[in-house]
Design a protein around this motif. Structure first.
Motif, short mmCIF file in Angstrom:
data_model
loop_
_atom_site.label_atom_id
_atom_site.label_comp_id
_atom_site.label_asym_id
_atom_site.label_seq_id
_atom_site.Cartn_x
_atom_site.Cartn_y
_atom_site.Cartn_z
N GLY A 1 0.78 -1.23 0.00
CA GLY A 1 0.00 0.00 0.00
C GLY A 1 0.81 1.28 0.00
N TYR A 2 2.13 1.16 -0.11
CA TYR A 2 2.99 2.35 -0.08
C TYR A 2 3.26 2.90 -1.49
N SER A 3 3.46 4.20 -1.55
CA SER A 3 4.01 4.82 -2.74
C SER A 3 5.53 4.69 -2.65
N ALA A 4 6.15 4.20 -3.72
CA ALA A 4 7.59 3.94 -3.69
C ALA A 4 8.19 4.27 -5.04
N ARG A 5 9.47 4.69 -5.04
CA ARG A 5 10.12 5.06 -6.28
C ARG A 5 11.56 4.58 -6.33
N TYR A 6 12.06 4.51 -7.55
CA TYR A 6 13.42 4.06 -7.85
C TYR A 6 14.34 5.29 -7.85
N VAL A 7 15.55 5.13 -7.31
CA VAL A 7 16.53 6.21 -7.27
C VAL A 7 17.84 5.72 -7.87
N SER A 8 18.41 6.50 -8.78
CA SER A 8 19.74 6.21 -9.29
C SER A 8 20.71 7.26 -8.78
N GLY A 9 21.96 6.87 -8.63
CA GLY A 9 22.94 7.83 -8.15
C GLY A 9 24.31 7.21 -7.97
N TYR A 10 25.12 7.91 -7.22
CA TYR A 10 26.48 7.46 -6.92
C TYR A 10 26.60 7.17 -5.43
N LEU A 11 27.47 6.22 -5.11
CA LEU A 11 27.77 5.89 -3.73
C LEU A 11 29.28 5.96 -3.53
N MET A 12 29.71 6.80 -2.60
CA MET A 12 31.12 6.91 -2.27
C MET A 12 31.51 5.73 -1.40
N MET A 13 32.22 4.78 -1.99
CA MET A 13 32.68 3.59 -1.26
C MET A 13 34.14 3.78 -0.91
N ASP A 14 34.44 3.80 0.38
CA ASP A 14 35.77 4.12 0.87
C ASP A 14 36.85 3.25 0.26
N GLU A 15 36.52 1.98 0.03
CA GLU A 15 37.53 1.04 -0.45
C GLU A 15 37.64 1.01 -1.96
N ASN A 16 36.81 1.80 -2.67
CA ASN A 16 36.79 1.70 -4.12
C ASN A 16 36.45 3.06 -4.73
N ILE A 17 37.47 3.90 -4.92
CA ILE A 17 37.25 5.23 -5.49
C ILE A 17 36.88 5.12 -6.96
N ILE A 18 37.50 4.17 -7.69
CA ILE A 18 37.18 3.94 -9.09
C ILE A 18 36.11 2.86 -9.20
N GLN A 19 35.01 3.16 -9.89
CA GLN A 19 33.90 2.23 -10.02
C GLN A 19 33.51 2.07 -11.48
N GLU A 20 32.77 1.01 -11.76
CA GLU A 20 32.35 0.73 -13.13
C GLU A 20 30.87 0.98 -13.36
N ALA A 21 30.14 1.30 -12.32
CA ALA A 21 28.69 1.50 -12.47
C ALA A 21 28.17 2.41 -11.37
N SER A 22 27.05 3.05 -11.65
CA SER A 22 26.39 3.85 -10.63
C SER A 22 25.61 2.93 -9.69
N HIS A 23 24.91 3.51 -8.73
CA HIS A 23 24.22 2.73 -7.71
C HIS A 23 22.71 2.97 -7.80
N ALA A 24 21.94 2.18 -7.06
CA ALA A 24 20.48 2.34 -7.05
C ALA A 24 19.94 2.02 -5.67
N TRP A 25 18.91 2.74 -5.27
CA TRP A 25 18.22 2.47 -4.02
C TRP A 25 16.75 2.86 -4.18
N ALA A 26 15.98 2.71 -3.14
CA ALA A 26 14.54 2.99 -3.20
C ALA A 26 14.17 4.08 -2.21
N GLU A 27 13.05 4.74 -2.47
CA GLU A 27 12.45 5.65 -1.52
C GLU A 27 10.97 5.31 -1.38
N VAL A 28 10.50 5.37 -0.14
CA VAL A 28 9.09 5.07 0.17
C VAL A 28 8.49 6.29 0.86
#
Length: 271
Positions: A186-213
Motif C-alpha cells: 500500500g505504499y508509494s515507492a520510487r526508484y533512485v539512481s545515483g552514486y555511492l562513495m565507497m571508501d575502499e573503491n574510489i574507481i567504479q564501473e557502475a552507478s548505484h540504485a536504491w529505493a524511496e518510500v
C-alpha cells in the motif's frame, strides 16, 4: 560532505553509424540536502542538441552523433555537497500524484514470488507490530536474503519476479523487488539512481540504485537494499522514477551495422 566526481563513458563502433541519439540522466538533482557546486557535461564525437527536464524533474541531455565519427565520449565532471539526513528526503514535491507511485511497473510487477514476500512481511507485522520504518527495513533484509548480490546473473531488463526466481542479482534487482512488495503493502515507492562513495573503491564501473518510500509522518525516506541501510551523506542522487526505465543513465538508439563496445569509469573522491 564535498565530493569530486568524474563519470566517463566511451562508445566505440565497429562501423561508423548513420545516426546515434543518446539520452543522458547524468546531472545530479538540486534538492534540499544536495547542492551542485559545479557540473559540466563534455561530449566528443557528438553534440548536445537539447537540455530539459522530464516529468519526474530529472535533468535530461539529448545528444546526436557527429557524422563520420566512430567513437563517442561522454564525460561528466563536477563537485557536489551532500548533507546526512538519515535517509529522510521529506515532503513530496513532484507534479506527479503520489498515488501513481503505488502502481506496478514493467520491472516491478508482482508475481507469485513477490506476493510471497509480501505475505511474509504481513505475517511479521502481525506478530511483532513493527512501526513503518522497522517494517520496511525488515523487508529490505528479506529481499537481500532472497536475492544474493551477484553480478552477471541479470540484465537491465530483468524483472523483480525473475531475479527472485534466479535468487541472484544486483542493486537494480533488489530495488525492483523492494518496490514491488512495498506497493503491494500500500505504499508509494520510487526508484533512485545515483552514486555511492565507497571508501575502499574510489574507481567504479557502475552507478548505484536504491529505493524511496513515502510515509505520511515524515515524507520520502530512502532504503539502500543492497547494503541494508538508509542513504547517508555518501549517496549522491541523480534521478528518480517509477523504475529503472525512467532513470537509465545513458540510453540511445543507433542506426547502422556492426558491433559496438561500451566502457564506463566513475571516479568519486571526498574533498
Amino acid at each position: 560532505m564535498y565530493y569530486s566526481i568524474k563519470h566517463e563513458t566511451i562508445f566505440e563502433f565497429e562501423k561508423t553509424p548513420q545516426s546515434v541519439i543518446q539520452r543522458l540522466h547524468l546531472t545530479p538533482l538540486s534538492i534540499k540536502h544536495q547542492r551542485i557546486l559545479h557540473w559540466d557535461i563534455i561530449v566528443e564525437g557528438c553534440e548536445i542538441e537539447l537540455v530539459t527536464k522530464d516529468y519526474h524533474g530529472n535533468h535530461i541531455h539529448l545528444c546526436k552523433n557527429d557524422l563520420g565519427s566512430n567513437k563517442i565520449i561522454i564525460s561528466c565532471i563536477g563537485n557536489v555537497e551532500v548533507d546526512d539526513t538519515d535517509g529522510i528526503v521529506g515532503k513530496h514535491q513532484s507534479q506527479i500524484p503520489l498515488i501513481l507511485f503505488n502502481r506496478p511497473t514493467t520491472l516491478s510487477k508482482p508475481g507469485k514470488r513477490v506476493k510471497k514476500i509480501s505475505d511474509q512481511i504481513k505475517r511479521l507485522q502481525k506478530k511483532n507490530s513493527f512501526d513503518e520504518l522497522t517494517l520496511l527495513h525488515e523487508l529490505s533484509s528479506l529481499i537481500r536474503a532472497n536475492i544474493t548480490y551477484l553480478k552477471g546473473k541479470t540484465t537491465t531488463s530483468t524483472t523483480a519476479e525473475k531475479a527472485l526466481e534466479l535468487g541472484a542479482g544486483v542493486c537494480q534487482d533488489h530495488v525492483h523487488a523492494f518496490l514491488g512488495v512495498s506497493r503491494l503493502l500500500g505504499y508509494s515507492a520510487r526508484y533512485v539512481s545515483g552514486y555511492l562513495m565507497m571508501d575502499e573503491n574510489i574507481i567504479q564501473e557502475a552507478s548505484h540504485a536504491w529505493a524511496e518510500v513515502y510515509l505520511d509522518a515524515i515524507g520520502w525516506v530512502g532504503f539502500d537494499i543492497s547494503n541494508g541501510i538508509s542513504p547517508d551523506a555518501r549517496y549522491i542522487k541523480l534521478a528518480t522514477g517509477f523504475d529503472y526505465l525512467d532513470v537509465i543513465p545513458l540510453s540511445g538508439v543507433r542506426q547502422g551495422t556492426g558491433e559496438e563496445t561500451i566502457s564506463t569509469q566513475i571516479a568519486i573522491s571526498q574533498q
